[in-house]
Design a protein around this motif. Structure first.
Motif, mmCIF file in Angstrom:
data_model
loop_
_atom_site.group_PDB
_atom_site.id
_atom_site.type_symbol
_atom_site.label_atom_id
_atom_site.label_comp_id
_atom_site.label_asym_id
_atom_site.label_seq_id
_atom_site.Cartn_x
_atom_site.Cartn_y
_atom_site.Cartn_z
ATOM 1 N N LYS A 239 0.825 -1.210 0.000
ATOM 2 C CA LYS A 239 0.000 0.000 0.000
ATOM 3 C C LYS A 239 0.858 1.259 0.000
ATOM 4 C CE LYS A 239 -3.849 -2.161 2.506
ATOM 5 N NZ LYS A 239 -4.578 -2.186 3.799
ATOM 6 N N ILE A 240 1.809 1.346 0.921
ATOM 7 C CA ILE A 240 2.612 2.571 1.012
ATOM 8 C C ILE A 240 3.550 2.676 -0.191
ATOM 9 C CG2 ILE A 240 4.641 1.753 2.313
ATOM 10 C CD1 ILE A 240 2.590 4.902 3.151
ATOM 11 N N ASN A 241 4.034 1.533 -0.691
ATOM 12 C CA ASN A 241 4.896 1.558 -1.874
ATOM 13 C C ASN A 241 4.137 2.068 -3.096
ATOM 14 O OD1 ASN A 241 7.060 0.549 -0.401
ATOM 15 N ND2 ASN A 241 6.650 -1.582 -0.964
ATOM 16 N N THR A 242 2.898 1.592 -3.251
ATOM 17 C CA THR A 242 2.070 2.034 -4.374
ATOM 18 C C THR A 242 1.723 3.507 -4.235
ATOM 19 O OG1 THR A 242 1.125 -0.189 -4.579
ATOM 20 C CG2 THR A 242 -0.059 1.608 -5.668
ATOM 21 N N LEU A 243 1.404 3.923 -3.015
ATOM 22 C CA LEU A 243 1.085 5.331 -2.782
ATOM 23 C C LEU A 243 2.272 6.218 -3.143
ATOM 24 C CD1 LEU A 243 -0.885 7.461 -1.707
ATOM 25 C CD2 LEU A 243 0.015 7.032 0.586
ATOM 26 N N ASN A 244 3.465 5.850 -2.719
ATOM 27 C CA ASN A 244 4.662 6.627 -3.054
ATOM 28 C C ASN A 244 4.868 6.710 -4.565
ATOM 29 O OD1 ASN A 244 5.813 7.558 -0.576
ATOM 30 N ND2 ASN A 244 6.472 5.477 -0.110
ATOM 31 N N LYS A 245 4.685 5.590 -5.239
ATOM 32 C CA LYS A 245 4.879 5.554 -6.684
ATOM 33 C C LYS A 245 3.874 6.437 -7.403
ATOM 34 C CE LYS A 245 3.657 1.837 -8.934
ATOM 35 N NZ LYS A 245 3.659 0.440 -9.453
ATOM 36 N N GLU A 246 2.622 6.389 -6.980
ATOM 37 C CA GLU A 246 1.575 7.160 -7.662
ATOM 38 C C GLU A 246 1.678 8.654 -7.350
ATOM 39 O OE1 GLU A 246 -0.068 5.908 -10.068
ATOM 40 O OE2 GLU A 246 0.837 3.978 -9.610
ATOM 41 N N VAL A 247 2.092 9.009 -6.153
ATOM 42 C CA VAL A 247 2.309 10.417 -5.829
ATOM 43 C C VAL A 247 3.449 10.979 -6.674
ATOM 44 C CG1 VAL A 247 3.137 11.989 -4.033
ATOM 45 C CG2 VAL A 247 1.336 10.348 -3.511
ATOM 46 N N GLU A 248 4.495 10.190 -6.848
ATOM 47 C CA GLU A 248 5.616 10.633 -7.694
ATOM 48 C C GLU A 248 5.146 10.850 -9.130
ATOM 49 O OE1 GLU A 248 10.190 9.314 -8.863
ATOM 50 O OE2 GLU A 248 8.920 7.965 -7.683
ATOM 51 N N LYS A 249 4.327 9.943 -9.647
ATOM 52 C CA LYS A 249 3.772 10.101 -10.994
ATOM 53 C C LYS A 249 2.909 11.347 -11.087
ATOM 54 C CE LYS A 249 3.497 5.214 -12.353
ATOM 55 N NZ LYS A 249 2.547 4.129 -12.686
ATOM 56 N N GLN B 95 -5.932 5.332 -10.242
ATOM 57 C CA GLN B 95 -7.143 6.008 -10.686
ATOM 58 C C GLN B 95 -7.409 7.272 -9.880
ATOM 59 O OE1 GLN B 95 -10.702 3.674 -11.713
ATOM 60 N NE2 GLN B 95 -9.561 1.871 -11.033
ATOM 61 N N VAL B 96 -7.091 7.220 -8.592
ATOM 62 C CA VAL B 96 -7.314 8.383 -7.733
ATOM 63 C C VAL B 96 -6.497 9.576 -8.233
ATOM 64 C CG1 VAL B 96 -7.063 9.292 -5.386
ATOM 65 C CG2 VAL B 96 -7.833 6.932 -5.734
ATOM 66 N N PHE B 97 -5.245 9.329 -8.556
ATOM 67 C CA PHE B 97 -4.375 10.432 -8.959
ATOM 68 C C PHE B 97 -4.621 10.865 -10.401
ATOM 69 C CE2 PHE B 97 -2.363 8.671 -5.223
ATOM 70 C CZ PHE B 97 -2.099 9.828 -4.507
ATOM 71 N N LYS B 98 -5.026 9.945 -11.261
ATOM 72 C CA LYS B 98 -5.437 10.341 -12.610
ATOM 73 C C LYS B 98 -6.659 11.240 -12.532
ATOM 74 C CE LYS B 98 -3.640 6.303 -15.073
ATOM 75 N NZ LYS B 98 -3.992 5.057 -15.805
ATOM 76 N N TRP B 99 -7.593 10.863 -11.657
ATOM 77 C CA TRP B 99 -8.790 11.695 -11.463
ATOM 78 C C TRP B 99 -8.400 13.070 -10.935
ATOM 79 C CZ3 TRP B 99 -9.977 13.646 -6.650
ATOM 80 C CH2 TRP B 99 -11.161 14.386 -6.571
ATOM 81 N N LEU B 100 -7.438 13.117 -10.004
ATOM 82 C CA LEU B 100 -7.039 14.391 -9.414
ATOM 83 C C LEU B 100 -6.400 15.303 -10.456
ATOM 84 C CD1 LEU B 100 -6.904 16.159 -6.948
ATOM 85 C CD2 LEU B 100 -4.788 14.993 -6.266
ATOM 86 N N LYS C 79 -19.050 13.771 -10.263
ATOM 87 C CA LYS C 79 -19.551 12.754 -11.185
ATOM 88 C C LYS C 79 -18.401 11.926 -11.744
ATOM 89 C CE LYS C 79 -22.267 12.028 -15.386
ATOM 90 N NZ LYS C 79 -21.260 11.109 -15.964
ATOM 91 N N ASP C 80 -17.304 12.593 -12.098
ATOM 92 C CA ASP C 80 -16.125 11.883 -12.590
ATOM 93 C C ASP C 80 -15.593 10.924 -11.528
ATOM 94 O OD1 ASP C 80 -16.289 13.289 -14.949
ATOM 95 O OD2 ASP C 80 -14.746 14.742 -14.414
ATOM 96 N N TRP C 81 -15.602 11.392 -10.287
ATOM 97 C CA TRP C 81 -15.144 10.549 -9.172
ATOM 98 C C TRP C 81 -15.991 9.292 -9.085
ATOM 99 C CZ3 TRP C 81 -11.379 10.539 -5.392
ATOM 100 C CH2 TRP C 81 -11.623 9.796 -4.243
ATOM 101 N N LYS C 82 -17.281 9.444 -9.162
ATOM 102 C CA LYS C 82 -18.185 8.283 -9.083
ATOM 103 C C LYS C 82 -17.971 7.329 -10.245
ATOM 104 C CE LYS C 82 -21.920 10.641 -6.603
ATOM 105 N NZ LYS C 82 -23.328 11.147 -6.685
ATOM 106 N N ASP C 83 -17.704 7.898 -11.417
ATOM 107 C CA ASP C 83 -17.549 7.077 -12.629
ATOM 108 C C ASP C 83 -16.204 6.363 -12.689
ATOM 109 O OD1 ASP C 83 -20.045 7.861 -13.451
ATOM 110 O OD2 ASP C 83 -19.311 9.421 -14.823
ATOM 111 N N ILE C 84 -15.157 7.034 -12.214
ATOM 112 C CA ILE C 84 -13.808 6.500 -12.388
ATOM 113 C C ILE C 84 -13.411 5.567 -11.268
ATOM 114 C CG2 ILE C 84 -11.360 7.139 -12.489
ATOM 115 C CD1 ILE C 84 -12.239 9.706 -13.914
ATOM 116 N N ILE C 85 -13.707 5.944 -10.034
ATOM 117 C CA ILE C 85 -13.277 5.146 -8.899
ATOM 118 C C ILE C 85 -14.301 4.064 -8.614
ATOM 119 C CG2 ILE C 85 -12.470 5.205 -6.516
ATOM 120 C CD1 ILE C 85 -10.817 6.879 -8.448
ATOM 121 N N ASN C 86 -13.992 2.879 -9.033
ATOM 122 C CA ASN C 86 -14.925 1.756 -8.832
ATOM 123 C C ASN C 86 -14.467 0.898 -7.671
ATOM 124 O OD1 ASN C 86 -16.551 2.376 -11.185
ATOM 125 N ND2 ASN C 86 -14.807 1.706 -12.401
#
Length: 238
Positions: A39-49, A203-208, A230-237
């Motif tokens: 979880k924390i590794n993925t979070l770090n990677k996605e924040v960097e992206k 998906q969270v960070f792409k949405w952001l 609406k985008d949040w509801k549609d994208i984050i499943n």
């Protein structure tokens, strides 16, 4: 524990020299021990992206100077054995931000951290007003993986009232199968709290990125939160 985020006249002057209307965003990242590992590794990677996408992608050039970001996490005090909110990145436009690096340890003081985020946003808005800086409706993104270990009543009430008055939009996600999603739902009047898998964090960070880009392209007087939600509801499943 008091968080320091005061500003002075020099800062106000410096901020006022940037002509862009600001998009104030706070990300609360759960850095409790339960986030350790994937979880924390993925979070770090996605924040960097996310930081790279804002600062290096020419399509988002305007966001380097309009997105005003703060990042909060948790800090474990070895002496008191308590966990407190901590400012990982203080408010600043993305041009001058450094990519944060999260480590997972301690508990989940989500109530105190949401209160700190709201305090920071209120202080930041005060600075905008003193500097004659236009700003869009603030956004608060909460990424957690478990139940709060402190009282969230006051923080959830403040977040709810601001949301109802269209002074804040809150977007909460819980990562994984642990934790009660209803706790996160208490921070927003919209039924948008989501449970996601670790692999869905991108998906969270792409949405952001998409959302702040939409905001930057909209009129300062136009409430775009309905479209973003609406985008949040549609994208984050979840």
């Amino acid at each position: 524990m008091k968080l320091l985020f005061d500003f002075n006249s020099e800062e106000i002057q410096r901020e006022a020299e940037n002509p862009m209307a600001r998009i104030p965003v706070v990300i609360i990242a759960d850095t409790s021990s339960s986030m350790n590992g994937e979880k924390i590794n993925t979070l770090n990677k996605e924040v960097e992206k996310f930081f790279y996408e804002i600062n290096k992608n020419s399509r988002n050039e305007i966001l380097k100077y309009s997105l005003d970001l703060a990042v909060l996490g948790f800090k474990y005090d070895t002496q008191s054995r308590e966990t407190y909110p901590t400012i990982v990145n203080n408010f600043n436009i993305m041009e001058y931000q450094n990519v944060p690096k999260f480590n997972a340890f301690g508990h989940t003081p989500l109530g105190a951290t949401v209160n700190a985020a709201i305090d920071m946003l209120e202080k930041r808005k005060e600075m905008y007003k003193l500097g004659g800086i236009q700003y869009y409706q603030p956004m608060l993104v909460i990424i957690s993986d478990g139940d709060p270990t402190d009282n969230i009543v006051n923080a959830s009430k403040r977040a709810m009232e601001l949301s109802l008055n269209r002074k804040l939009s809150v977007y909460p996600v819980i990562v994984g199968n642990d934790g009660n999603l209803d706790n996160l739902q208490k921070f927003t009047p919209n039924k948008i709290s989501k449970r996601i898998r670790t692999e869905d964090l991108p998906q969270v960070f792409k949405w952001l990125v998409s959302s702040v880009k939409k905001v930057s392209e909209s009129s300062i007087d136009f409430d775009i939160s309905i479209s973003i939600t609406k985008d949040w509801k549609d994208i984050i499943n979840g």
